[in-house]
Write a protein that holds these residues in place. Sequence first.
Motif, PDB file in Angstrom:
ATOM      1  N   GLY A  15      27.439 -27.767  -3.197  1.00  5.04           N
ATOM      2  CA  GLY A  15      26.040 -27.498  -3.501  1.00  5.04           C
ATOM      3  C   GLY A  15      25.350 -28.703  -4.108  1.00  5.04           C
ATOM      4  N   TYR A  16      26.073 -29.448  -4.949  1.00  2.38           N
ATOM      5  CA  TYR A  16      25.481 -30.663  -5.513  1.00  2.38           C
ATOM      6  C   TYR A  16      25.360 -31.768  -4.477  1.00  2.38           C
ATOM      7  CZ  TYR A  16      24.504 -29.834 -10.422  1.00  2.38           C
ATOM      8  OH  TYR A  16      23.921 -29.418 -11.584  1.00  2.38           O
ATOM      9  N   VAL A  17      26.244 -31.770  -3.479  1.00  2.00           N
ATOM     10  CA  VAL A  17      26.081 -32.715  -2.374  1.00  2.00           C
ATOM     11  C   VAL A  17      24.803 -32.390  -1.602  1.00  2.00           C
ATOM     12  CG1 VAL A  17      27.096 -33.622  -0.247  1.00  2.00           C
ATOM     13  CG2 VAL A  17      28.582 -33.086  -2.186  1.00  2.00           C
ATOM     14  N   VAL A  18      24.544 -31.086  -1.406  1.00  2.00           N
ATOM     15  CA  VAL A  18      23.299 -30.667  -0.751  1.00  2.00           C
ATOM     16  C   VAL A  18      22.099 -31.170  -1.542  1.00  2.00           C
ATOM     17  CG1 VAL A  18      21.862 -28.680  -0.121  1.00  2.00           C
ATOM     18  CG2 VAL A  18      24.318 -28.641   0.347  1.00  2.00           C
ATOM     19  N   GLN A  19      22.157 -31.039  -2.863  1.00  2.44           N
ATOM     20  CA  GLN A  19      21.034 -31.515  -3.677  1.00  2.44           C
ATOM     21  C   GLN A  19      20.888 -33.029  -3.581  1.00  2.44           C
ATOM     22  OE1 GLN A  19      21.118 -31.166  -7.973  1.00  2.44           O
ATOM     23  NE2 GLN A  19      19.037 -30.364  -7.950  1.00  2.44           N
ATOM     24  N   ALA A  20      22.007 -33.733  -3.457  1.00  6.04           N
ATOM     25  CA  ALA A  20      21.950 -35.189  -3.286  1.00  6.04           C
ATOM     26  C   ALA A  20      21.235 -35.550  -1.984  1.00  6.04           C
ATOM     27  CB  ALA A  20      23.360 -35.770  -3.303  1.00  6.04           C
ATOM     28  N   LEU A 116      16.501 -24.415  -7.208  1.00  8.37           N
ATOM     29  CA  LEU A 116      17.435 -23.298  -7.376  1.00  8.37           C
ATOM     30  C   LEU A 116      18.868 -23.795  -7.545  1.00  8.37           C
ATOM     31  CD1 LEU A 116      16.016 -20.729  -4.790  1.00  8.37           C
ATOM     32  CD2 LEU A 116      16.143 -20.434  -7.275  1.00  8.37           C
ATOM     33  N   LEU A 117      19.241 -24.803  -6.777  1.00  8.12           N
ATOM     34  CA  LEU A 117      20.596 -25.344  -6.909  1.00  8.12           C
ATOM     35  C   LEU A 117      20.826 -25.894  -8.313  1.00  8.12           C
ATOM     36  CD1 LEU A 117      21.011 -27.161  -3.468  1.00  8.12           C
ATOM     37  CD2 LEU A 117      22.401 -25.262  -4.306  1.00  8.12           C
ATOM     38  N   GLU A 118      19.844 -26.603  -8.835  1.00 10.85           N
ATOM     39  CA  GLU A 118      20.000 -27.184 -10.165  1.00 10.85           C
ATOM     40  C   GLU A 118      20.195 -26.117 -11.231  1.00 10.85           C
ATOM     41  OE1 GLU A 118      20.928 -29.573 -12.768  1.00 10.85           O
ATOM     42  OE2 GLU A 118      20.246 -30.541 -10.937  1.00 10.85           O
ATOM     43  N   VAL A 119      19.484 -24.996 -11.074  1.00 18.43           N
ATOM     44  CA  VAL A 119      19.600 -23.908 -12.042  1.00 18.43           C
ATOM     45  C   VAL A 119      20.928 -23.172 -11.891  1.00 18.43           C
ATOM     46  CG1 VAL A 119      18.654 -21.650 -12.682  1.00 18.43           C
ATOM     47  CG2 VAL A 119      17.120 -23.580 -12.289  1.00 18.43           C
ATOM     48  N   LEU A 120      21.395 -22.993 -10.670  1.00 21.08           N
ATOM     49  CA  LEU A 120      22.506 -22.079 -10.397  1.00 21.08           C
ATOM     50  C   LEU A 120      23.879 -22.696 -10.483  1.00 21.08           C
ATOM     51  CD1 LEU A 120      20.854 -20.342  -7.325  1.00 21.08           C
ATOM     52  CD2 LEU A 120      21.367 -19.217  -9.493  1.00 21.08           C
ATOM     53  N   MET A 139      32.923 -33.508 -13.757  1.00 17.27           N
ATOM     54  CA  MET A 139      33.428 -33.659 -12.397  1.00 17.27           C
ATOM     55  C   MET A 139      32.454 -33.024 -11.406  1.00 17.27           C
ATOM     56  SD  MET A 139      35.990 -35.086 -10.859  1.00 17.27           S
ATOM     57  CE  MET A 139      37.329 -35.166 -12.064  1.00 17.27           C
ATOM     58  N   LEU A 140      31.883 -31.883 -11.799  1.00 18.49           N
ATOM     59  CA  LEU A 140      30.896 -31.215 -10.948  1.00 18.49           C
ATOM     60  C   LEU A 140      29.714 -32.131 -10.676  1.00 18.49           C
ATOM     61  CD1 LEU A 140      29.596 -28.581  -9.684  1.00 18.49           C
ATOM     62  CD2 LEU A 140      28.687 -28.140 -11.971  1.00 18.49           C
ATOM     63  N   TRP A 146      28.687 -38.683  -5.508  1.00 18.64           N
ATOM     64  CA  TRP A 146      29.407 -38.941  -4.263  1.00 18.64           C
ATOM     65  C   TRP A 146      28.603 -38.441  -3.077  1.00 18.64           C
ATOM     66  CZ3 TRP A 146      31.882 -42.543  -5.967  1.00 18.64           C
ATOM     67  CH2 TRP A 146      32.682 -42.477  -7.097  1.00 18.64           C
ATOM     68  N   GLY A 147      27.811 -37.390  -3.284  1.00 22.09           N
ATOM     69  CA  GLY A 147      26.910 -36.953  -2.227  1.00 22.09           C
ATOM     70  C   GLY A 147      25.854 -38.005  -1.932  1.00 22.09           C
ATOM     71  N   GLN A 148      25.338 -38.624  -2.995  1.00 22.86           N
ATOM     72  CA  GLN A 148      24.356 -39.686  -2.809  1.00 22.86           C
ATOM     73  C   GLN A 148      24.968 -40.868  -2.067  1.00 22.86           C
ATOM     74  OE1 GLN A 148      22.423 -40.901  -6.434  1.00 22.86           O
ATOM     75  NE2 GLN A 148      21.342 -42.599  -5.464  1.00 22.86           N
ATOM     76  N   VAL A 149      26.209 -41.209  -2.418  1.00 23.34           N
ATOM     77  CA  VAL A 149      26.920 -42.279  -1.706  1.00 23.34           C
ATOM     78  C   VAL A 149      27.029 -41.939  -0.226  1.00 23.34           C
ATOM     79  CG1 VAL A 149      29.144 -43.452  -1.425  1.00 23.34           C
ATOM     80  CG2 VAL A 149      28.236 -43.035  -3.720  1.00 23.34           C
TER      81      VAL A 149
END
Length: 400
Positions: A15-20, A116-120, A139-140, A146-149
């Motif tokens: 999900g954090y990769v999606v946000q990246a 929403l991702l940032e909140v959840l 780590m999360l 790493w998603g940004q990379v």
Amino acid sequence: MRNNYRKTVTACLTGYVVQAVINNLAPLLFLTFHSTYNIPLSQITVLITVNFGVQLSVDLLSAFFVDKIGYRASMLAAHGCSALGLIFMSFLPDTLSSPFAGLIISVVLYAVGGGLLEVLVSPIVEACPTENKEKTMSMLHSFYCWGQVAVVLISTLFFKIFGISCWRIISLIWATLPVINGFVFTRVPINTLNSGNEKGMSMKELFKSAHFWLLMLMMVCAGASELTVSQWASTLAEKGLGVSKAAGDLMGPMLFAVLMGISRTFYGKFGERINLNRFMLFSSVLCVFSYLLIFIAPHPVFGLLGCALTGLSVGIMWPGTFSNAAASLKRGGTAMFALLALAGDIGCMSGPTLAGFVSGRFGDNLQIGLLAGTVFPAVMLLSVLFQRKLAPQKIMRHDK
């Protein structure tokens, strides 16, 4: 931790990769938008402002509806909006009479998903039955890096092979990620914070806490310190420092993300041995130095080095503040995470916007614009120092 919750954490990492993807794909295309659609840089700055403005609005509103509709439904909505925004960006600018309006509509859609991702993501991971929450949280957040990379590296290679004119295709390719991860979230188990008899803090209780307001200020500074350089690194390298687009993207935003990821992964692995406040204090000092280095850089290499060091220095700021909040305001609940995300997105919006506005006042000189952004890591430094005096017994270490 049971195996099924490992799948939940893995889905949150993705999900954090999606946000990246949401936050970093468009900045790689700012000059392309500028040249293809004749959109001035002043309007390009509006794309950043709208992205994070919508995200912070969602952060605020989510404090009232996420607990009511549930984490799962909210997470599915987040991934759906993210996918739609990326898909729309591939064709709306060419379809509508105003390309800028097409970009704005796309940005608004995926910004809803990003908010929403940032909140959840953080509270879902916090609610999983894991040990060493601070390490897990760092780590999360490293997966955003790493998603940004991945976004910068894969997109740059794609542009190098197929040409920048095929940018619409890469937008569609990245849209498959939230579609797939959204399906995963239909199946994994999800806990909620304060799921037992313990009641989370109300908004009124949070607003009465001086420590909460300090954490909010720190989140503003964390978001601004990170995104001011991150959003403008590609444009700075290509336009301000005079290097090629491929080299600028690889040596600017990608190296920034690599070092930010290393910082978060390092704390995620060795966090129980590290004093979090000292780590954040050192990082704030390094961040001020990095911003100044970008400004005074006598050669493009030093400017790119400043961008890279900024990534290393800001790595702990966002997850470190979240960890401080979770440890010192244990009953904060979803409302606390939503409001902290709101503050972070205020920083994400205000930092790049300030840099863009100031640079525009000085003939599109981004180095001067980034110099103005030095105020954010400087305030972060003062906030960390004050935090140690405010509640040292609560936040000196989080390894128990």
